[in-house]
Design a protein around this motif. Structure first.
Motif: not given
Length: 288
Positions: A50-68
């Protein structure tokens, strides 16, 4: 900790490389859908963490940077196209009162994942592209696509969802080794019978690791995945939106459209294709 459907997890045996959602739990195994990538996979429950909320936010932020990055590239291209359209609409003359409107191509988007469909629809709206989205299980898409084409009358159809190459079922040229490529290909063939001209109905088909060559041969203009890699959930939108906003007089520059995707040319490819957008004059209130 008991795992439940909807939980965000990673796979221990794959060094936690990707973020997944649990979509189904069976006897000792779970079916997983990628959070960012259009990959469907199964894994033993003991292999999941299970992924912690902190790790999830970090992963999603990296994904958002690529999307941007992809979004900025698309907006730059859109501005250039807008200037070119203004020039074409006025035949090169400057005319303050010469206002035109754009009839952008309408998209029918079939998606095997409701979560992805929502994200894609939001991005279409940001791009100003008209879309009719339908959530359908991949296996059921061939049964529904013809009636949807007749109802929606789209210029562009996107057929996507989840897929995966399973090397224990055969080599990379054996369609039985792919989860959903055969369903995507059948949809493409049905759509091509509906409209055989590749510049009158533009088709994108495929998901993660799909058999690119089969989809192109079936009649798709664009497809995944040339290198059998994972593609991003939003990649089909960038391609469909580019076609929707490009004039019917102009050919799509393949490198230009592929560089705007998040995955790039290893994940998506295609053939020479014209746009579908048409200019109109004069601009009336109902066209805005």
């Amino acid at each position: 900790m008991k795992l439940v459907v909807g939980e965000s997890v990673t796979r221990i045996s794959y060094q936690h490389d990707m973020l997944f959602r649990i979509v189904e739990i069976g006897q000792g195994t779970a079916m997983l859908a990628g959070e960012e990538m259009r990959l469907l996979a199964d894994a033993p429950l003991e292999d999941l963490q299970v992924v912690s909320d902190i790790d999830k936010r970090k992963r999603r932020q990296k994904g958002k940077e690529k999307e941007d990055v992809s979004y900025r590239l698309f907006r730059q291209d859109a501005k250039l196209m807008k200037k070119r359209n203004e020039y074409d609409a006025t035949s090169g003359y400057e005319a303050d009162d010469a206002q035109f409107f754009e009839m952008r191509g309408r998209v029918l988007h079939l998606d095997g994942d409701a979560f992805y469909l929502q994200r894609c629809t939001e991005l279409y709206e940001r791009f100003g592209v008209p879309v009719y989205g339908v959530h359908l299980e991949e296996k059921k898409m061939p049964e529904q696509i013809e009636s949807l084409l007749e109802m929606v009358q789209p210029d562009i159809v996107v057929i996507t969802g989840h897929d995966a190459y399973l090397n224990d079922r055969g080599n990379q040229d054996d369609l039985r080794a792919y989860r959903h490529t055969k369903y995507f290909a059948e949809c493409v063939r049905i759509a091509r019978r509906y409209c055989s001209h590749r510049d009158e109905l533009i088709i994108f088909a495929g998901a993660c690791q799909s058999h690119f060559e089969t989809l192109i041969k079936a009649g798709a203009n664009f497809a995944s995945s040339p290198e059998r890699i994972n593609i991003h959930a939003l990649d089909p939108v960038y391609i469909a939106a580019k076609v929707s906003r490009t004039s019917y007089k102009d050919a799509i520059r393949l490198w230009e459209v592929l560089r705007n995707t998040i995955t790039g040319e290893k994940g998506v490819g295609g053939i020479e294709t014209k746009g579908v957008m048409r200019l109109g004059m004069p601009l009336k209130q109902e066209h805005t």
